[in-house]
Design a protein around this motif. Sequence first.
Motif, PDB file in Angstrom:
ATOM      1  N   GLU A  24      -5.147  -2.483   9.223  1.00 45.10           N
ATOM      2  CA  GLU A  24      -6.336  -2.265   8.146  1.00 45.10           C
ATOM      3  C   GLU A  24      -5.447  -2.549   6.945  1.00 45.10           C
ATOM      4  O   GLU A  24      -6.240  -3.423   6.101  1.00 45.10           O
ATOM      5  N   ARG A  25      -4.483  -1.960   6.654  1.00 45.74           N
ATOM      6  CA  ARG A  25      -3.906  -1.944   5.164  1.00 45.74           C
ATOM      7  C   ARG A  25      -2.651  -2.939   5.029  1.00 45.74           C
ATOM      8  O   ARG A  25      -2.258  -3.065   3.934  1.00 45.74           O
ATOM      9  N   GLY A  26      -2.304  -3.375   6.099  1.00 43.50           N
ATOM     10  CA  GLY A  26      -0.874  -4.305   5.988  1.00 43.50           C
ATOM     11  C   GLY A  26       0.267  -3.158   6.223  1.00 43.50           C
ATOM     12  O   GLY A  26       0.031  -2.053   5.771  1.00 43.50           O
ATOM     13  N   PHE A  27       1.254  -3.499   6.542  1.00 37.85           N
ATOM     14  CA  PHE A  27       2.484  -2.721   7.002  1.00 37.85           C
ATOM     15  C   PHE A  27       3.027  -2.066   5.673  1.00 37.85           C
ATOM     16  O   PHE A  27       3.242  -0.895   5.649  1.00 37.85           O
ATOM     17  N   HIS A  28       3.047  -2.890   4.482  1.00 35.18           N
ATOM     18  CA  HIS A  28       3.708  -1.971   3.277  1.00 35.18           C
ATOM     19  C   HIS A  28       2.599  -1.319   2.567  1.00 35.18           C
ATOM     20  O   HIS A  28       3.036  -0.596   1.696  1.00 35.18           O
ATOM     21  N   GLY A  29       1.177  -1.244   2.930  1.00 36.29           N
ATOM     22  CA  GLY A  29       0.255  -0.434   2.319  1.00 36.29           C
ATOM     23  C   GLY A  29       0.195   0.884   2.960  1.00 36.29           C
ATOM     24  O   GLY A  29      -0.764   1.485   2.776  1.00 36.29           O
ATOM     25  N   VAL A  30       0.929   1.228   4.040  1.00 37.77           N
ATOM     26  CA  VAL A  30       0.677   2.484   4.849  1.00 37.77           C
ATOM     27  C   VAL A  30       2.106   3.311   4.723  1.00 37.77           C
ATOM     28  O   VAL A  30       3.234   2.555   4.978  1.00 37.77           O
ATOM     29  N   GLY A  31       1.857   4.489   4.399  1.00 42.21           N
ATOM     30  CA  GLY A  31       3.015   5.305   4.411  1.00 42.21           C
ATOM     31  C   GLY A  31       3.269   6.089   5.669  1.00 42.21           C
ATOM     32  O   GLY A  31       2.467   6.396   6.427  1.00 42.21           O
ATOM     33  N   VAL A  32       4.584   6.779   5.756  1.00 41.52           N
ATOM     34  CA  VAL A  32       4.678   7.542   6.747  1.00 41.52           C
ATOM     35  C   VAL A  32       3.782   8.706   6.854  1.00 41.52           C
ATOM     36  O   VAL A  32       3.280   9.127   7.880  1.00 41.52           O
ATOM     37  N   ASP A  33       3.659   9.355   5.725  1.00 38.44           N
ATOM     38  CA  ASP A  33       2.732  10.647   5.900  1.00 38.44           C
ATOM     39  C   ASP A  33       1.168  10.178   6.190  1.00 38.44           C
ATOM     40  O   ASP A  33       0.752  11.154   6.799  1.00 38.44           O
ATOM     41  N   GLU A  34       0.739   9.191   5.958  1.00 36.40           N
ATOM     42  CA  GLU A  34      -0.596   8.701   6.351  1.00 36.40           C
ATOM     43  C   GLU A  34      -0.596   8.402   7.962  1.00 36.40           C
ATOM     44  O   GLU A  34      -1.544   9.021   8.337  1.00 36.40           O
ATOM     45  N   ILE A  35       0.436   8.063   8.656  1.00 35.17           N
ATOM     46  CA  ILE A  35       0.519   7.912   9.932  1.00 35.17           C
ATOM     47  C   ILE A  35       0.760   9.314  10.613  1.00 35.17           C
ATOM     48  O   ILE A  35      -0.136   9.675  11.408  1.00 35.17           O
TER      49      ILE A  35
END
Length: 204
Positions: A24-35
């Motif tokens: 949805e957001r791209g690899f660099h657009g997602v943080g570990v906290d969000e996962i």
Amino acid sequence: MATRTDAPTRREQILKEAARLFAERGFHGVGVDEIGAAVGISGPGLYRHFPGKDAMLAELLVGISDSLLTGAKRRLAEADGAAGSGAGAGATGSEAVLDSLIEGHIDFALDDRPLITLHDRELDRLRDADRKMVRQLQRQYVELWVGVLREVYPALAEPAARSAVHSVFGLLNSTPHLGRPGRAVTAELLHRMARGAFAAVGEA
């Protein structure tokens, strides 16, 4: 995969949500906290399962390539077992194997759409060793299909068969761009189109 009925492990839950978010957001657009939030654990808690996002991406992309190849080999082994018992031999048996391979790939394409998007966008982010592993598994998967396709259409030259397989993969892997008219309807349509494409090449 679509045939699995047991509950996913926490590790599998993390990978599923990571794939969705990365797509949805791209690899660099997602943080570990969000996962972590997506699976109900703290971001740092993810490090008990994975050393980081790079490891998640590698396991997702290597894992699905390995899963597709393993599933295809299983389908061929089942067909060989049926032929050995006197059932499903000859051209009809080969066509049944081809149908089974198509069905297996359609299951993946419909049930794991984020992984298709992820592969298209993020494969180059893998370490060289992981990317080479993905490519190696994919080549084996393609060659397995080529062998079955040439059993169904013996006059089909190997290069043409390989091109046809790649083309059908492109068709089946178009699912992230499709609407959602219903799984059964889409699966049937994709199957008919795949067989039609193979027939157009094999019977030319």
